[in-house]
Design a protein around this motif. Structure first.
Motif, PDB file in Angstrom:
ATOM      1  N   LYS A  16       0.847  -1.196   0.000  1.00  0.00           N
ATOM      2  CA  LYS A  16       0.000   0.000   0.000  1.00  0.00           C
ATOM      3  C   LYS A  16       0.883   1.248   0.000  1.00  0.00           C
ATOM      4  CE  LYS A  16      -0.394   0.102   4.989  1.00  0.00           C
ATOM      5  NZ  LYS A  16      -1.213   0.043   6.157  1.00  0.00           N
ATOM      6  N   GLN A  17       0.366   2.299  -0.585  1.00  0.00           N
ATOM      7  CA  GLN A  17       1.098   3.551  -0.605  1.00  0.00           C
ATOM      8  C   GLN A  17       1.048   4.151   0.791  1.00  0.00           C
ATOM      9  OE1 GLN A  17      -0.293   6.071  -3.808  1.00  0.00           O
ATOM     10  NE2 GLN A  17       0.193   4.543  -5.354  1.00  0.00           N
ATOM     11  N   TYR A  45       2.302  -2.061  -7.293  1.00  0.00           N
ATOM     12  CA  TYR A  45       0.959  -2.565  -7.029  1.00  0.00           C
ATOM     13  C   TYR A  45       0.617  -2.340  -5.571  1.00  0.00           C
ATOM     14  CZ  TYR A  45       1.167  -4.904 -11.509  1.00  0.00           C
ATOM     15  OH  TYR A  45       1.254  -5.160 -12.856  1.00  0.00           O
ATOM     16  N   GLY A  46      -0.560  -1.811  -5.329  1.00  0.00           N
ATOM     17  CA  GLY A  46      -1.015  -1.632  -3.956  1.00  0.00           C
ATOM     18  C   GLY A  46      -2.039  -0.534  -3.854  1.00  0.00           C
ATOM     19  N   LYS A  47      -2.710  -0.507  -2.717  1.00  0.00           N
ATOM     20  CA  LYS A  47      -3.760   0.489  -2.486  1.00  0.00           C
ATOM     21  C   LYS A  47      -3.182   1.890  -2.631  1.00  0.00           C
ATOM     22  CE  LYS A  47      -7.342   1.878   0.710  1.00  0.00           C
ATOM     23  NZ  LYS A  47      -7.869   1.769   2.060  1.00  0.00           N
ATOM     24  N   LYS A  48      -3.807   2.657  -3.500  1.00  0.00           N
ATOM     25  CA  LYS A  48      -3.339   4.016  -3.773  1.00  0.00           C
ATOM     26  C   LYS A  48      -3.809   4.970  -2.681  1.00  0.00           C
ATOM     27  CE  LYS A  48      -3.194   3.518  -8.786  1.00  0.00           C
ATOM     28  NZ  LYS A  48      -3.618   4.107 -10.063  1.00  0.00           N
ATOM     29  N   ASP A  49      -2.996   5.976  -2.432  1.00  0.00           N
ATOM     30  CA  ASP A  49      -3.330   7.020  -1.471  1.00  0.00           C
ATOM     31  C   ASP A  49      -2.823   8.339  -2.039  1.00  0.00           C
ATOM     32  OD1 ASP A  49      -3.522   8.845   0.615  1.00  0.00           O
ATOM     33  OD2 ASP A  49      -2.818   7.437   2.141  1.00  0.00           O
ATOM     34  N   GLN A  71      -3.718  -0.547  -8.725  1.00  0.00           N
ATOM     35  CA  GLN A  71      -4.442  -0.948  -7.524  1.00  0.00           C
ATOM     36  C   GLN A  71      -3.999  -2.370  -7.151  1.00  0.00           C
ATOM     37  OE1 GLN A  71      -6.265   0.780  -5.534  1.00  0.00           O
ATOM     38  NE2 GLN A  71      -6.780   2.576  -6.734  1.00  0.00           N
ATOM     39  N   PRO A  72      -4.353  -2.830  -5.958  1.00  0.00           N
ATOM     40  CA  PRO A  72      -4.002  -4.208  -5.587  1.00  0.00           C
ATOM     41  C   PRO A  72      -4.488  -5.198  -6.644  1.00  0.00           C
ATOM     42  CG  PRO A  72      -4.880  -3.049  -3.696  1.00  0.00           C
ATOM     43  CD  PRO A  72      -5.075  -2.141  -4.889  1.00  0.00           C
TER      44      PRO A  72
END
Length: 180
Positions: A16-17, A45-49, A71-72
């Motif tokens: 995640k970011q 790859y991972g939850k964007k913030d 995104q994931p």
């Protein structure tokens, strides 16, 4: 069961970011990598913030064309198999499952030697590289080394697959039973 060919011009990072994951440090190191190898891509790859501002940082560093933020991904295994290098740029970690996942796919890792985790998984200079925590120049240099030396990348990938077999259930269950 499958292993990456390590021939794709892709570097992958997963998480995640957040401040913890240190993607800002990765982007700063990517400036040097991109200058030498503009045909290689970094996939995160991972939850964007949006509050973390990674897309803006990539733009400010003028590397936005060599980086993709996703995104994931449910099928992250496929993404590891399509990559040639995994980078862990965390400022701190618990137990880096992403390292084990990448290594199980035969992908060598470059990681900050941050508190906890990476040094327990990576055998430095054998199946990946551990570099001084938050040292973006060392991180870039080890990524560049693996890009330049395909033979070393492939050797480290094979070693990575072997190393993580110690985490297979048949190797862990007895240790858990002995512990309890």
């Amino acid at each position: 069961e499958k292993s990456s060919t390590l021939l794709e011009k892709k570097v992958i990072a997963v998480g995640k970011q957040s401040y913890q994951k240190g993607f800002d440090l990765l982007l700063k190191s990517w400036v040097e990598v991109n200058a030498k190898f503009p045909n290689w891509k970094l996939e995160v790859y991972g939850k964007k913030d949006k509050s973390i501002g990674l897309e803006k940082l990539a733009s400010d560093l003028k590397i936005e064309n060599s980086i993709n933020f996703y995104q994931p991904e449910k099928d992250i295994l496929t993404k590891y198999l399509q990559s040639s290098i995994y980078v862990l740029s965390s400022r701190f970690e618990g137990f880096g499952m992403v390292l084990i996942e990448a290594m199980a796919c035969g992908v060598p890792c470059v990681s900050f030697d941050c508190p906890c985790g990476p040094k327990d998984i990576i055998s430095n200079n054998k199946d990946g590289f551990l570099v001084e925590a938050e040292n973006i120049n060392q991180l870039a240099n080890k990524i560049i080394l693996l890009i330049e030396d395909e033979e070393k990348r492939i050797e480290m990938g094979k070693n990575a697959r072997e190393n993580v077999k110690r985490y297979l259930p048949e190797n862990i269950i007895q240790k858990w039973e002995n512990l309890f």
